[in-house]
Design a protein around this motif. Structure first.
Motif, PDB file in Angstrom:
ATOM      1  N   ARG A   2      -4.853  12.266  46.865  1.00 41.19           N
ATOM      2  CA  ARG A   2      -4.307  10.922  46.989  1.00 41.19           C
ATOM      3  C   ARG A   2      -3.634  10.504  45.687  1.00 41.19           C
ATOM      4  O   ARG A   2      -3.984  10.978  44.609  1.00 41.19           O
ATOM      5  CB  ARG A   2      -5.411   9.920  47.336  1.00 41.19           C
ATOM      6  N   VAL A  37       4.316  10.330  48.591  1.00 45.76           N
ATOM      7  CA  VAL A  37       3.879  10.441  49.985  1.00 45.76           C
ATOM      8  C   VAL A  37       5.010  10.999  50.840  1.00 45.76           C
ATOM      9  O   VAL A  37       4.812  11.904  51.657  1.00 45.76           O
ATOM     10  CB  VAL A  37       3.427   9.069  50.523  1.00 45.76           C
ATOM     11  N   ARG A  38       6.206  10.471  50.640  1.00 46.99           N
ATOM     12  CA  ARG A  38       7.360  10.930  51.431  1.00 46.99           C
ATOM     13  C   ARG A  38       7.634  12.420  51.220  1.00 46.99           C
ATOM     14  O   ARG A  38       7.980  13.132  52.151  1.00 46.99           O
ATOM     15  CB  ARG A  38       8.598  10.113  51.064  1.00 46.99           C
ATOM     16  N   SER A  43      -1.169  13.157  50.089  1.00 46.57           N
ATOM     17  CA  SER A  43      -1.339  12.800  51.506  1.00 46.57           C
ATOM     18  C   SER A  43      -1.272  11.292  51.719  1.00 46.57           C
ATOM     19  O   SER A  43      -0.930  10.826  52.819  1.00 46.57           O
ATOM     20  CB  SER A  43      -2.684  13.323  52.017  1.00 46.57           C
ATOM     21  N   ALA A  44      -1.605  10.532  50.686  1.00 49.54           N
ATOM     22  CA  ALA A  44      -1.599   9.070  50.776  1.00 49.54           C
ATOM     23  C   ALA A  44      -1.561   8.493  49.364  1.00 49.54           C
ATOM     24  O   ALA A  44      -1.968   9.161  48.407  1.00 49.54           O
ATOM     25  CB  ALA A  44      -2.832   8.563  51.517  1.00 49.54           C
ATOM     26  N   SER A  45      -1.073   7.271  49.254  1.00 48.49           N
ATOM     27  CA  SER A  45      -1.081   6.572  47.959  1.00 48.49           C
ATOM     28  C   SER A  45      -1.603   5.160  48.144  1.00 48.49           C
ATOM     29  O   SER A  45      -1.323   4.507  49.163  1.00 48.49           O
ATOM     30  CB  SER A  45       0.321   6.523  47.345  1.00 48.49           C
ATOM     31  N   LEU A  71       7.211   3.986  55.543  1.00 48.05           N
ATOM     32  CA  LEU A  71       5.875   4.575  55.529  1.00 48.05           C
ATOM     33  C   LEU A  71       4.939   3.732  56.393  1.00 48.05           C
ATOM     34  O   LEU A  71       5.363   2.768  57.029  1.00 48.05           O
ATOM     35  CB  LEU A  71       5.372   4.675  54.086  1.00 48.05           C
ATOM     36  N   GLN A  72       3.658   4.093  56.410  1.00 46.43           N
ATOM     37  CA  GLN A  72       2.706   3.401  57.279  1.00 46.43           C
ATOM     38  C   GLN A  72       1.428   3.067  56.532  1.00 46.43           C
ATOM     39  O   GLN A  72       0.869   3.895  55.810  1.00 46.43           O
ATOM     40  CB  GLN A  72       2.377   4.278  58.493  1.00 46.43           C
ATOM     41  N   VAL A  74      -2.486   2.375  56.531  1.00 44.39           N
ATOM     42  CA  VAL A  74      -3.627   2.766  57.365  1.00 44.39           C
ATOM     43  C   VAL A  74      -4.920   2.084  56.932  1.00 44.39           C
ATOM     44  O   VAL A  74      -5.914   2.130  57.654  1.00 44.39           O
ATOM     45  CB  VAL A  74      -3.820   4.297  57.356  1.00 44.39           C
ATOM     46  N   LEU A 176      -3.453   1.455  51.507  1.00 38.50           N
ATOM     47  CA  LEU A 176      -3.380   2.914  51.500  1.00 38.50           C
ATOM     48  C   LEU A 176      -2.274   3.311  52.466  1.00 38.50           C
ATOM     49  O   LEU A 176      -2.292   2.937  53.650  1.00 38.50           O
ATOM     50  CB  LEU A 176      -4.717   3.522  51.928  1.00 38.50           C
ATOM     51  N   THR A 178       0.478   6.187  54.157  1.00 37.09           N
ATOM     52  CA  THR A 178       0.704   7.575  54.539  1.00 37.09           C
ATOM     53  C   THR A 178       2.079   7.698  55.202  1.00 37.09           C
ATOM     54  O   THR A 178       2.782   6.709  55.394  1.00 37.09           O
ATOM     55  CB  THR A 178      -0.357   8.067  55.542  1.00 37.09           C
ATOM     56  N   LYS A 179       2.432   8.923  55.568  1.00 36.45           N
ATOM     57  CA  LYS A 179       3.607   9.103  56.412  1.00 36.45           C
ATOM     58  C   LYS A 179       3.324   8.500  57.789  1.00 36.45           C
ATOM     59  O   LYS A 179       2.162   8.368  58.193  1.00 36.45           O
ATOM     60  CB  LYS A 179       3.937  10.594  56.551  1.00 36.45           C
TER      61      LYS A 179
END
Length: 311
Positions: A2, A37-38, A43-45, A71-72, A74, A176, A178-179
């Motif tokens: 991360r 992340v992109r 895997s996530a920031s 991005l998304q 979560v 947090l 993610t893609k």
């Protein structure tokens, strides 16, 4: 792996630690944490998105919703924020001429600084932990940093004053990211983030957007205008709404927004950090929508299955 908006000792780093141990990499800016992340480097920031004093964090709001690669969100984390005035050991109040910190941190201690150090020059730059790291260097030209106590300790500084925030209830919200992918399952205490672009600048354009949500009983947690960065006066609206994309009222509202807006960017549905359940008005429950849908199918059996259809 991360990522997070660093360096170590920032409030973002502290928020990340609440999500458990594990390998993590610090990035010097929000943009670079999100770009990682992109690119798949992480895997996530975790990045800051909102402060109770200063409002939305512009860099996060803008870089989350980039036109070609949104991005998304979560998960969200909310932590209380408290600042210390940290100096190199042996420095006294009278020796403080230049102070450095992140703009949001300075905004939260402005009253204290004006009262205690009215002659000091205040420079807004980087992160709070980066400010502590800068002050630790005697050649930096800075005498004090506004930062978390843990950041001062990390870089060998001494705390000259503790808990200097103007508002002792201040908190910062982190997300947090993610893609894009499936949203976390709904919990009943969820939040949805989106960006709505007006079809054209006209009287009532924002009202038209808000009506899509209000008419379906969707309460808003946050709404901010953001420049589209195309021409002066061209804005979009960053919105946090109560509910999950699979809730009938919110699904209907999102479809309504898609009809009236030039573009809608969905940035995720995720559990609220405070666990607060929304107050859903009469007619806004999933059972209300399902009942209405079943009635409509009696009138016209050809009605297609809708996103929230529990049948």
């Amino acid at each position: 792996m991360r990522g997070f908006f660093g360096p170590e000792g920032t409030f973002t780093h502290q928020a990340l630690l609440t999500l458990g141990d594990g390998p993590a990499v610090a990035f010097p800016t929000v943009a670079r944490a999100l770009d990682a992340v992109r690119s798949g480097d992480v895997s996530a920031s975790l990045v800051p998105i909102e402060n109770s004093i200063e409002g939305g964090v512009s860099a996060t709001l803008d870089y989350l919703a980039l036109f070609d690669s949104p991005l998304q969100i979560v998960k969200e984390v909310v932590i209380p924020v408290s600042f210390d005035l940290c100096v190199r050991r042996g420095t006294s109040f009278g020796e403080i001429k230049r102070i450095i910190s992140h703009p949001h941190a300075i905004a939260q201690v402005r009253g204290w600084l004006d009262a205690q150090l009215p002659e000091a020059v205040i420079v807004e730059r980087g992160s709070t932990a980066g400010a502590a790291q800068t002050v630790a260097d005697p050649e930096s030209g800075f005498d004090a940093a506004v930062c978390a106590k843990v950041a001062g300790e990390l870089y060998g500084l001494a705390s000259l004053a503790s808990n200097i925030s103007d508002n002792d209830q201040a908190a910062t919200r982190f997300v947090l990211v993610t893609k894009p992918g499936p949203s976390p399952e709904r919990t009943g205490y969820d939040k949805t983030t989106l960006v709505a672009y007006m079809r054209q600048d006209q009287p009532g354009a924002l009202l038209e957007i808000l009506q899509q949500l209000a008419s379906r009983g969707v309460n808003l947690c946050r709404v901010e205008s953001r420049p589209t960065k195309k021409i002066l006066g061209d804005y979009c609206f960053s919105i946090d709404a109560e509910g999950h994309v699979s809730d009938a009222r919110l699904a209907e509202a999102l479809m309504g927004l898609h009809r009236v807006c030039k573009r809608v960017v969905f940035l995720g549905s995720y559990p609220r950090a405070d666990g607060k359940e929304p107050k859903v008005p009469f007619g806004g429950r999933d059972t209300d929508y399902q009942s209405a849908l079943e009635w409509l199918r009696q009138v016209s059996p050809e009605i297609p299955k809708l996103p929230y259809d529990r049948r």
